[in-house]
Scaffold this motif. Structure first.
Motif, PDB file in Angstrom:
ATOM      1  N   ARG A   1       0.828  -1.211   0.000  1.00 43.37           N
ATOM      2  CA  ARG A   1       0.000   0.000   0.000  1.00 43.37           C
ATOM      3  C   ARG A   1       0.865   1.264   0.000  1.00 43.37           C
ATOM      4  NH1 ARG A   1      -2.946   3.246   3.955  1.00 43.37           N
ATOM      5  NH2 ARG A   1      -5.189   2.985   3.642  1.00 43.37           N
TER       6      ARG A   1
ATOM      7  N   TYR B   1       1.818   7.216  -6.479  1.00 44.08           N
ATOM      8  CA  TYR B   1       0.744   8.185  -6.744  1.00 44.08           C
ATOM      9  C   TYR B   1       1.264   9.603  -6.566  1.00 44.08           C
ATOM     10  CZ  TYR B   1      -3.520  10.896  -6.013  1.00 44.08           C
ATOM     11  OH  TYR B   1      -4.496  11.860  -6.094  1.00 44.08           O
TER      12      TYR B   1
ATOM     13  N   ILE C   1      -4.080  -0.317  -9.608  1.00 45.85           N
ATOM     14  CA  ILE C   1      -4.297  -1.245  -8.479  1.00 45.85           C
ATOM     15  C   ILE C   1      -4.485  -2.665  -9.009  1.00 45.85           C
ATOM     16  CG2 ILE C   1      -5.946  -1.897  -6.665  1.00 45.85           C
ATOM     17  CD1 ILE C   1      -6.518   1.110  -6.313  1.00 45.85           C
TER      18      ILE C   1
ATOM     19  N   GLU D   1      -6.633  10.904  -2.561  1.00 48.60           N
ATOM     20  CA  GLU D   1      -5.614   9.907  -2.209  1.00 48.60           C
ATOM     21  C   GLU D   1      -6.197   8.876  -1.239  1.00 48.60           C
ATOM     22  OE1 GLU D   1      -1.804  11.502  -1.104  1.00 48.60           O
ATOM     23  OE2 GLU D   1      -1.244   9.641  -0.104  1.00 48.60           O
TER      24      GLU D   1
ATOM     25  N   ARG E   1      -9.333   7.971  -0.990  1.00 45.77           N
ATOM     26  CA  ARG E   1     -10.243   7.091  -1.736  1.00 45.77           C
ATOM     27  C   ARG E   1      -9.466   6.020  -2.500  1.00 45.77           C
ATOM     28  NH1 ARG E   1     -13.176  11.805  -3.108  1.00 45.77           N
ATOM     29  NH2 ARG E   1     -12.191  11.800  -5.162  1.00 45.77           N
ATOM     30  N   LEU E   2      -8.345   6.435  -3.083  1.00 42.55           N
ATOM     31  CA  LEU E   2      -7.520   5.462  -3.821  1.00 42.55           C
ATOM     32  C   LEU E   2      -6.958   4.389  -2.887  1.00 42.55           C
ATOM     33  CD1 LEU E   2      -5.496   7.625  -6.375  1.00 42.55           C
ATOM     34  CD2 LEU E   2      -7.055   5.763  -6.910  1.00 42.55           C
ATOM     35  N   LEU E   3      -6.521   4.833  -1.711  1.00 46.02           N
ATOM     36  CA  LEU E   3      -5.953   3.855  -0.771  1.00 46.02           C
ATOM     37  C   LEU E   3      -7.026   2.894  -0.265  1.00 46.02           C
ATOM     38  CD1 LEU E   3      -3.391   6.084   1.163  1.00 46.02           C
ATOM     39  CD2 LEU E   3      -2.908   4.297  -0.523  1.00 46.02           C
ATOM     40  N   VAL E   4      -8.235   3.419  -0.091  1.00 49.89           N
ATOM     41  CA  VAL E   4      -9.351   2.545   0.315  1.00 49.89           C
ATOM     42  C   VAL E   4      -9.616   1.528  -0.804  1.00 49.89           C
ATOM     43  CG1 VAL E   4     -11.851   2.496   0.746  1.00 49.89           C
ATOM     44  CG2 VAL E   4     -10.426   4.194   1.894  1.00 49.89           C
ATOM     45  N   ALA E   5      -9.608   2.028  -2.045  1.00 49.58           N
ATOM     46  CA  ALA E   5      -9.828   1.119  -3.190  1.00 49.58           C
ATOM     47  C   ALA E   5      -8.724   0.065  -3.247  1.00 49.58           C
ATOM     48  CB  ALA E   5      -9.855   1.920  -4.480  1.00 49.58           C
ATOM     49  N   PHE E   6      -7.507   0.487  -2.946  1.00 47.77           N
ATOM     50  CA  PHE E   6      -6.369  -0.445  -2.942  1.00 47.77           C
ATOM     51  C   PHE E   6      -6.587  -1.538  -1.891  1.00 47.77           C
ATOM     52  CE2 PHE E   6      -2.168  -1.928  -1.804  1.00 47.77           C
ATOM     53  CZ  PHE E   6      -1.524  -2.032  -3.025  1.00 47.77           C
ATOM     54  N   ASP E   7      -6.963  -1.089  -0.677  1.00 47.62           N
ATOM     55  CA  ASP E   7      -7.196  -2.060   0.414  1.00 47.62           C
ATOM     56  C   ASP E   7      -8.317  -3.027   0.052  1.00 47.62           C
ATOM     57  OD1 ASP E   7      -5.204  -0.869   1.854  1.00 47.62           O
ATOM     58  OD2 ASP E   7      -6.547   0.415   3.020  1.00 47.62           O
TER      59      ASP E   7
ATOM     60  N   ALA F   1      -9.447  -3.854  -2.923  1.00 46.17           N
ATOM     61  CA  ALA F   1      -9.054  -4.773  -4.002  1.00 46.17           C
ATOM     62  C   ALA F   1      -8.186  -5.902  -3.464  1.00 46.17           C
ATOM     63  CB  ALA F   1      -8.312  -4.002  -5.090  1.00 46.17           C
ATOM     64  N   TRP F   2      -7.266  -5.547  -2.570  1.00 45.61           N
ATOM     65  CA  TRP F   2      -6.369  -6.592  -2.048  1.00 45.61           C
ATOM     66  C   TRP F   2      -7.070  -7.519  -1.081  1.00 45.61           C
ATOM     67  CZ3 TRP F   2      -2.049  -8.764  -3.512  1.00 45.61           C
ATOM     68  CH2 TRP F   2      -1.373  -8.144  -4.564  1.00 45.61           C
TER      69      TRP F   2
ATOM     70  N   LYS G   1      -8.820  -9.881  -3.269  1.00 49.53           N
ATOM     71  CA  LYS G   1      -7.858 -10.844  -3.838  1.00 49.53           C
ATOM     72  C   LYS G   1      -7.534 -11.925  -2.815  1.00 49.53           C
ATOM     73  CE  LYS G   1      -5.220  -8.434  -7.313  1.00 49.53           C
ATOM     74  NZ  LYS G   1      -4.003  -7.734  -7.646  1.00 49.53           N
ATOM     75  N   ARG G   2      -7.333 -11.499  -1.551  1.00 56.32           N
ATOM     76  CA  ARG G   2      -6.986 -12.468  -0.496  1.00 56.32           C
ATOM     77  C   ARG G   2      -8.130 -13.465  -0.295  1.00 56.32           C
ATOM     78  NH1 ARG G   2      -5.047  -7.753   2.240  1.00 56.32           N
ATOM     79  NH2 ARG G   2      -2.920  -7.513   1.544  1.00 56.32           N
TER      80      ARG G   2
END
Lengths: 199, 158
Positions: free
Chosen positions: A21, A28, A61, B31, B33-39, B41-42, B45-46
């Motif tokens: 992350r 970014y 992502i 930023e 919102r993007l990090l939330v989307a990253f979390d 998505a992962w 995936k898990r």
């Protein structure tokens, strides 16, 4: 987090692909301006540029694992993703919102020590922006990539998924088109009241 | 491809335009919102990986058991074949012992070795001991040039 700032783009992408992350946040912050500038120059709209920047990083992502360092550098790869999003946005909103030069001129008058030359310069920049935005997209893209973003021909070809020769020919044609449009714009500029007063 | 002066002007103006664009500072909300989307998505995936592992675990276990069974069967059948080839009776042999009365016969010059089944009960009279409680035993009988037996032993393959 501070350690991530020292890593190369390639290393950051590899870490993002593994679910890091902090690496994502670092990339970014580092590459957002490049994507934003590209999207703004192609679309002429800050709103589209904002959306495209966001969409590009959202795509990253999911697609970081698909990045192949031997094919392209990270910036051209990201610009390739951004290009697709810009094109989609332009298809949805084909009208390009040009900057409002009246309000810009008023703003400049309030703060500039040499307001008249400032206005003339800004009008020139506006004319240039308009001329770029009025170019067909295929020429606009290549001008933005090679002349504004200063990418190599090979990197631009990677972004546009075409041959280097195509980039060269489009660039040549795009510059010629732009020059002819700017000549017309210059003549129009010198007909404005402010310019006449200055001269 | 040579550049006209108009084209060169266009390039220099474009370079200036490229530098002229001011990029607004990063919006912390964007930023976040993007990090939330990253979390998210992962996390997905898990979960997917776990679900896939759960799905494949029984299949992999079954495959492993099957493989183990095949290997075990192969080994067993091979050893079975080997054991079938091996004698079922104990491997007992003796030296040749003189056949009763053979000492009075003419000297042994040449002859044949005959393998034959013999009643186990006859062995004691020949000076041999039956190795198991079987009705017959296999013996090698040395027959002289005159066709008379000279010596006997329990067969090595007995």
């Amino acid at each position: 987090m501070a350690a991530d700032e020292q890593l190369s783009d390639d290393e950051l992408i590899a870490r993002i692909a593994a679910g890091d992350r902090d690496a994502f946040a670092a990339l970014y912050r580092r590459r957002r301006p490049d994507i934003y500038r590209f999207a703004l120059h192609i679309s002429g709209s800050p709103a589209i540029a904002d959306d495209v920047t966001q969409d590009t990083f959202l795509a990253l992502i999911h697609d970081a694992g698909r990045y192949k360092p031997d094919r392209a550098a990270v910036v051209p790869w990201l610009l390739g993703i951004a290009r697709n999003h810009v094109r989609r946005s332009l298809d949805r909103r084909p009208t390009v919102s040009l900057p409002d030069d009246e309000s810009d001129a008023a703003h400049t008058l309030a703060v500039d020590a040499d307001p008249l030359s400032g206005i003339a310069r800004r009008q020139h920049v506006m004319a240039l922006r308009r001329a770029v935005l009025e170019l067909p997209v295929k020429y606009r893209e290549v001008l933005v990539l090679c002349d504004l973003q200063e990418l190599s021909y090979a990197d631009a070809a990677n972004v546009l998924r075409c041959a280097v020769g195509t980039v060269r020919s489009r660039l040549h044609r795009g510059r010629a088109l732009l020059a002819s449009r700017l000549r017309g714009a210059d003549e129009a500029l010198y007909r404005t009241p402010v310019a006449r007063w200055m001269l | 491809m040579t550049r006209s002066s108009g084209e060169s002007d266009a390039i220099s103006m474009l370079r200036r335009l490229g530098q002229d664009v001011e990029v607004p500072s990063a919006d912390p909300e964007a930023e976040r919102r993007l990090l939330v989307a990253f979390d998210t998505a992962w996390e997905r995936k898990r979960v997917r990986t776990l679900a896939r592992a759960r799905l494949w675990r029984p299949v992999a276990a079954a495959a492993l058991i099957g493989l183990a069974a095949t290997v075990a069967w192969t080994i067993t059948s091979r050893s079975g074949r080997l054991s079938r080839r091996a004698p079922s009776r104990p491997l007992v042999t003796t030296d040749f012992v003189l056949w009763p009365g053979a000492a009075e016969l003419p000297a042994f010059e040449s002859g044949h070795l005959l393998r034959m089944e013999m009643p186990a009960s006859a062995l004691p009279s020949l000076g041999l001991v039956a190795p198991s409680a079987q009705a017959t035993v296999q013996t090698d009988v040395l027959v002289g040039q005159d066709g008379l037996p000279r010596a006997v032993r329990l067969s090595p393959d007995f």
